[in-house]
Scaffold this active site. Structure first.
Site, PDB file in Angstrom:
ATOM      1  N   ASP A  48      15.551-112.827 -61.050  1.00 43.50           N
ATOM      2  CA  ASP A  48      15.378-111.522 -60.327  1.00 43.50           C
ATOM      3  C   ASP A  48      15.858-111.181 -59.539  1.00 43.50           C
ATOM      4  O   ASP A  48      17.044-110.171 -58.806  1.00 43.50           O
ATOM      5  CB  ASP A  48      13.858-111.005 -60.887  1.00 43.50           C
ATOM      6  N   GLU A  71      14.219-102.864 -56.856  1.00 43.82           N
ATOM      7  CA  GLU A  71      12.796-103.314 -57.438  1.00 43.82           C
ATOM      8  C   GLU A  71      12.060-104.300 -57.380  1.00 43.82           C
ATOM      9  O   GLU A  71      10.983-103.841 -57.163  1.00 43.82           O
ATOM     10  CB  GLU A  71      13.100-103.516 -59.011  1.00 43.82           C
ATOM     11  N   ASP A 124      18.522-102.088 -60.560  1.00 45.72           N
ATOM     12  CA  ASP A 124      17.714-103.286 -61.540  1.00 45.72           C
ATOM     13  C   ASP A 124      18.326-104.932 -61.694  1.00 45.72           C
ATOM     14  O   ASP A 124      18.652-104.869 -62.178  1.00 45.72           O
ATOM     15  CB  ASP A 124      16.864-102.408 -62.661  1.00 45.72           C
ATOM     16  N   ILE A 126      17.449-106.930 -62.880  1.00 39.61           N
ATOM     17  CA  ILE A 126      17.205-107.865 -64.553  1.00 39.61           C
ATOM     18  C   ILE A 126      16.069-106.468 -65.067  1.00 39.61           C
ATOM     19  O   ILE A 126      15.319-106.833 -64.231  1.00 39.61           O
ATOM     20  CB  ILE A 126      16.192-109.076 -64.828  1.00 39.61           C
ATOM     21  N   ASP A 127      16.666-105.947 -66.186  1.00 41.60           N
ATOM     22  CA  ASP A 127      16.096-104.867 -66.685  1.00 41.60           C
ATOM     23  C   ASP A 127      15.853-105.584 -68.078  1.00 41.60           C
ATOM     24  O   ASP A 127      16.813-106.086 -68.550  1.00 41.60           O
ATOM     25  CB  ASP A 127      17.128-103.865 -66.433  1.00 41.60           C
ATOM     26  N   THR A 129      13.299-107.854 -68.546  1.00 43.05           N
ATOM     27  CA  THR A 129      12.451-109.092 -68.169  1.00 43.05           C
ATOM     28  C   THR A 129      11.872-110.394 -69.188  1.00 43.05           C
ATOM     29  O   THR A 129      12.449-111.335 -69.051  1.00 43.05           O
ATOM     30  CB  THR A 129      11.765-109.317 -66.818  1.00 43.05           C
ATOM     31  N   HIS A 217       6.196 -99.460 -73.711  1.00 42.66           N
ATOM     32  CA  HIS A 217       7.007 -98.486 -72.295  1.00 42.66           C
ATOM     33  C   HIS A 217       7.265 -97.270 -73.211  1.00 42.66           C
ATOM     34  O   HIS A 217       8.104 -96.227 -72.515  1.00 42.66           O
ATOM     35  CB  HIS A 217       8.649 -99.325 -72.584  1.00 42.66           C
ATOM     36  N   SER A 241      15.486-103.144 -72.530  1.00 40.78           N
ATOM     37  CA  SER A 241      16.154-102.904 -70.876  1.00 40.78           C
ATOM     38  C   SER A 241      17.532-101.594 -71.346  1.00 40.78           C
ATOM     39  O   SER A 241      17.522-101.066 -72.514  1.00 40.78           O
ATOM     40  CB  SER A 241      16.593-103.910 -70.841  1.00 40.78           C
ATOM     41  N   LYS A 244      19.872-100.456 -74.036  1.00 43.42           N
ATOM     42  CA  LYS A 244      19.738 -99.377 -75.211  1.00 43.42           C
ATOM     43  C   LYS A 244      20.789 -98.340 -75.088  1.00 43.42           C
ATOM     44  O   LYS A 244      21.614 -97.285 -75.668  1.00 43.42           O
ATOM     45  CB  LYS A 244      18.193 -98.771 -75.277  1.00 43.42           C
ATOM     46  N   ARG A 258      12.284 -92.116 -75.302  1.00 46.25           N
ATOM     47  CA  ARG A 258      10.940 -92.831 -74.474  1.00 46.25           C
ATOM     48  C   ARG A 258      10.277 -91.670 -74.314  1.00 46.25           C
ATOM     49  O   ARG A 258      10.266 -91.125 -72.646  1.00 46.25           O
ATOM     50  CB  ARG A 258      12.233 -93.545 -72.907  1.00 46.25           C
ATOM     51  N   ASP A 273      15.220 -97.853 -64.112  1.00 45.01           N
ATOM     52  CA  ASP A 273      15.804 -97.894 -64.858  1.00 45.01           C
ATOM     53  C   ASP A 273      16.567 -97.004 -65.474  1.00 45.01           C
ATOM     54  O   ASP A 273      16.908 -97.369 -67.229  1.00 45.01           O
ATOM     55  CB  ASP A 273      14.364 -97.517 -65.718  1.00 45.01           C
TER      56      ASP A 273
END
Length: 335
Positions: A48, A71, A124, A126-127, A129, A217, A241, A244, A258, A273
């Site tokens: 990250d 982030e 981001d 690393i979306d 993690t 989430h 992440s 998708k 979501r 995100d």
């Protein structure tokens, strides 16, 4: 090609490629001490911080007047108990910039702590993690926003096979979208470039849903009821992440939901995100809105304050899916 954003696109691709390479190296050499915990209990890794450092350094040098909204920040790295993590961040960044001192590397990370402006980047590093730690899907997500609208999005997905590679033996894909110019997929070195399009599914029974792997989430129960109401028989693709969005853009799925969790009904999504993923789907022919059908508004700070939840589809199914979402949420509200 839109000449007004060619430099931005080229720089963004280069930065995400470098960050993807760093993340792959960190994951390969993952050892004890490379993971720490933020105040919200989500894991943070060396990758990250290293990813953010590389991308923010590049953006700072190439576009010094553009704020970067990212982030992470380096505050935790200065705590004595995280000295090992800091050392690992420095070591991995030195693969790219060998002489950079730790303080300078941390200043690159903190370049991402700015406030949004009329024009800014959101990142981001690393979306997903947790997906990274499991060896599953994660993404490096970078987007350029002007006047509340995403103009450019780049997604690096190091564990996602290229479309049309069912064996998955060769992993790593890069998706790039420029407003009005479509979405292109390549490998992480920029080779094997091909334009991608969303699924042609015209009825829900032909569709497949992709949703968050983590139940915290998104509201999996409501999403399952929606799938049943739409008579979607194929099991949902649950993926960490913004991968998708990549699956949706290239037709591996037709719907991404979501929905707000019942435990956090007032939650508003963070811009990093969804910024890169949303334009990648839209430029591939899809549509992305909130659960009320409103376009995503990236002009309200670090969160999508004017939006609630996310509904992304191949476009053909959007009205039908929104109707099903509204009906399901109304039933939930009525108990």
């Amino acid at each position: 090609m839109n000449p007004g954003f060619k430099k931005e696109m080229d720089i963004a691709i280069r930065a995400v490629m470098a960050a993807s390479s760093l993340c792959i190296k960190v994951r390969t050499a993952l050892i004890e001490g490379s993971t720490m915990t933020k105040g919200d209990r989500s894991p943070v890794t060396v990758a990250d911080f290293g990813s953010q450092a590389l991308i923010c350094k590049t953006l700072k040098e190439e576009f010094p007047h553009d704020p970067v909204v990212a982030e992470e920040d380096s505050q935790e790295l200065f705590k004595p108990e995280h000295s090992v993590t800091l050392g690992q961040v420095v070591r991995h960044v030195h693969d790219f910039f060998p002489k950079a001192p730790p303080g300078q590397i941390c200043s690159w990370i903190d370049w991402g702590g700015q406030q949004p402006g009329e024009r800014f980047w959101t990142l981001d590093p690393i979306d997903g993690t947790k997906g990274f730690l499991r060896g599953d899907q994660y993404a490096i997500a970078l987007a350029l926003i002007e006047s509340g609208h995403v103009q450019l999005g780049v997604l690096g997905c190091p564990n996602l096979p290229l479309a049309g590679n069912p064996t998955g033996e060769e992993r790593g894909t890069l998706l790039v979208a420029l407003k009005g110019r479509g979405t292109v997929e390549s490998d992480l070195a920029g080779r094997n470039r091909t334009r991608v399009r969303v699924s042609p599914a015209a009825t829900p029974v032909q569709a497949r849903i992709t949703e968050s792997l983590e139940s915290a989430h998104s509201d999996h129960a409501s999403q399952s009821r929606i799938a049943q109401e739409l008579r979607i028989a194929t099991p949902a693709l649950r993926v960490d992440s913004q991968a998708k969005y990549a699956l949706l853009a290239r037709g591996d799925a037709s719907i991404y939901l979501r929905l707000p969790s019942p435990e956090t009904p007032d939650y508003r999504e963070k811009i990093w995100d969804h910024a890169a993923g949303s334009i990648i789907v839209e430029e591939a022919g899809g549509r992305v809105t909130d659960i009320f059908g409103r376009p995503l508004d990236f002009s309200t700070g670090k969160r999508l304050e004017k939006n609630k939840g996310i509904v992304a589809t191949n476009g053909l199914l959007h009205a039908t899916v929104l109707q099903a979402v509204t009906a399901a949420l109304n039933r939930t509200a009525q108990g």
